[in-house]
Write an enzyme that holds these catalytic residues in place. Structure first.
Site, PDB file in Angstrom:
ATOM      1  CE  LYS A  13      -2.443  -0.647   3.528  1.00  0.00           C
ATOM      2  NZ  LYS A  13      -2.177   0.309   4.610  1.00  0.00           N
ATOM      3  NE  ARG A  88      -3.719  -0.106  10.751  1.00  0.00           N
ATOM      4  CZ  ARG A  88      -2.659   0.426  10.126  1.00  0.00           C
ATOM      5  NH1 ARG A  88      -2.686   1.664   9.713  1.00  0.00           N
ATOM      6  NH2 ARG A  88      -1.598  -0.292   9.904  1.00  0.00           N
ATOM      7  NE  ARG A 127       7.665  -8.961   6.889  1.00  0.00           N
ATOM      8  CZ  ARG A 127       7.624  -7.679   7.245  1.00  0.00           C
ATOM      9  NH1 ARG A 127       7.390  -6.760   6.353  1.00  0.00           N
ATOM     10  NH2 ARG A 127       7.811  -7.314   8.494  1.00  0.00           N
ATOM     11  NE  ARG A 133      12.057  -7.232   7.186  1.00  0.00           N
ATOM     12  CZ  ARG A 133      11.202  -6.254   6.978  1.00  0.00           C
ATOM     13  NH1 ARG A 133      10.473  -5.792   7.971  1.00  0.00           N
ATOM     14  NH2 ARG A 133      11.078  -5.729   5.787  1.00  0.00           N
ATOM     15  NE  ARG A 144       1.770  -3.604  11.139  1.00  0.00           N
ATOM     16  CZ  ARG A 144       2.537  -3.295  10.098  1.00  0.00           C
ATOM     17  NH1 ARG A 144       3.757  -3.748  10.031  1.00  0.00           N
ATOM     18  NH2 ARG A 144       2.078  -2.544   9.144  1.00  0.00           N
TER      19      ARG A 144
HETATM   20  P1  AMP Z   1       1.352   1.336   9.249  1.00  0.00           P
HETATM   21  O1  AMP Z   1       2.686   1.866   8.823  1.00  0.00           O
HETATM   22  O2  AMP Z   1       0.212   2.018   8.567  1.00  0.00           O
HETATM   23  O3  AMP Z   1       1.248  -0.143   9.162  1.00  0.00           O
HETATM   24  O4  AMP Z   1       1.192   1.705  10.800  1.00  0.00           O
HETATM   25  C1  AMP Z   1       2.126   1.266  11.755  1.00  0.00           C
HETATM   26  C2  AMP Z   1       1.467   1.185  13.130  1.00  0.00           C
HETATM   27  O5  AMP Z   1       0.952   2.459  13.525  1.00  0.00           O
HETATM   28  C3  AMP Z   1       0.285   0.247  13.202  1.00  0.00           C
HETATM   29  O6  AMP Z   1       0.664  -1.092  13.391  1.00  0.00           O
HETATM   30  C4  AMP Z   1      -0.487   0.809  14.393  1.00  0.00           C
HETATM   31  O7  AMP Z   1       0.127   0.449  15.616  1.00  0.00           O
HETATM   32  C5  AMP Z   1      -0.284   2.305  14.219  1.00  0.00           C
HETATM   33  N1  AMP Z   1      -1.367   2.891  13.391  1.00  0.00           N
HETATM   34  C6  AMP Z   1      -1.237   3.465  12.158  1.00  0.00           C
HETATM   35  N2  AMP Z   1      -2.425   3.880  11.690  1.00  0.00           N
HETATM   36  C7  AMP Z   1      -3.346   3.562  12.633  1.00  0.00           C
HETATM   37  C8  AMP Z   1      -4.753   3.714  12.748  1.00  0.00           C
HETATM   38  N3  AMP Z   1      -5.486   4.283  11.769  1.00  0.00           N
HETATM   39  N4  AMP Z   1      -5.355   3.260  13.879  1.00  0.00           N
HETATM   40  C9  AMP Z   1      -4.661   2.693  14.858  1.00  0.00           C
HETATM   41  N5  AMP Z   1      -3.330   2.500  14.823  1.00  0.00           N
HETATM   42  C10 AMP Z   1      -2.661   2.930  13.725  1.00  0.00           C
END
Ligand code: AMP
Length: 197
Positions: A13, A88, A127, A133, A144
């Site tokens: 993404k 999310r 990965r 990793r 996640r």
């Molecule tokens: P991402 O890079 O978008 O995968 O975000 C990394 C981390 O940030 C996620 O695993 C969450 O812990 C936190 N995070 C990012 N966006 C959100 C969101 N909209 N709601 C809750 N946590 C978020």
């Protein structure tokens, strides 16, 4: 152009978001990037977010909602934006819809990047085996993924019912997926397909 990008971790993404935002000249707003920058700068927001991010858990809705509302107030977001990683949860989706409505705005499309489970498993194995990793990173990634399947995936039918969801097949080269995503964006705003944005 007001867009939301939806898809499981590992769907690519972030890469696509950068291309789409650059093509349409709109800010790429990644909540994950904003949190990571705050963690690095050791701000109070960063310290709060870090405890959740470390475990692969979602940061609480009210924290994320406030942060995004602030970001959407910036002048560069008045004529459009691309949200990557937000909303999310259904609660976040409701808050976003309300905030846009209050501005007399609405989303043009929600691009849903789809990757079959076995392909995601292959990417995770890659990965682990090729990128070496650490196990705990693997554990966080799996958490996640679970979080996505249990919570965020609820947004797919929610946005579909509102006529906003566009499925994008995210298997293929970066260029192939980008072309599908850009075509979907052009279609969403009724622009001619194939040409420049
Ligand atoms: P991402 O890079 O978008 O995968 O975000 C990394 C981390 O940030 C996620 O695993 C969450 O812990 C936190 N995070 C990012 N966006 C959100 C969101 N909209 N709601 C809750 N946590 C978020």
């Amino acid at each position: 152009m007001r867009l939301v990008l939806l898809g499981p971790p590992g769907a690519g993404k972030g890469t696509q978001a950068a291309t789409i935002a650059a093509t349409f000249g709109i800010p790429h707003i990644s909540t994950g990037d904003i949190f990571r920058a705050n963690v690095k700068e050791q701000t109070p927001l960063g310290e709060e977010a870090q405890s959740y991010m470390r475990k692969g858990d979602l940061v609480p809705d009210d924290v994320v909602n406030r942060m995004v509302a602030d970001r959407l107030q910036s002048v560069d977001a008045t004529d459009g934006f691309l949200l990557d990683g937000y909303p999310r949860t259904l609660q976040q989706a409701h808050v976003l819809a309300g905030a846009l409505e209050a501005r007399g705005e609405a989303l043009d499309a929600v691009l849903h990047f789809t990757v079959p489970d076995d392909e995601l498993s292959r990417r995770i194995a890659h990965r682990r085996d090729v990128e070496h990793r650490a196990d705990d990173e693997d554990e966080v990634f799996l958490r996640r993924l679970r979080e996505y399947a249990l919570v965020t995936a609820e947004l797919v039918p929610w946005y579909r019912e509102r006529g906003l969801l566009v499925d994008i097949d995210a298997v293929g080269s970066i260029e192939e997926v980008a072309e599908r995503a850009l075509a979907a964006c052009r279609a969403a705003i009724g622009a001619p397909t194939g040409g420049d944005a």
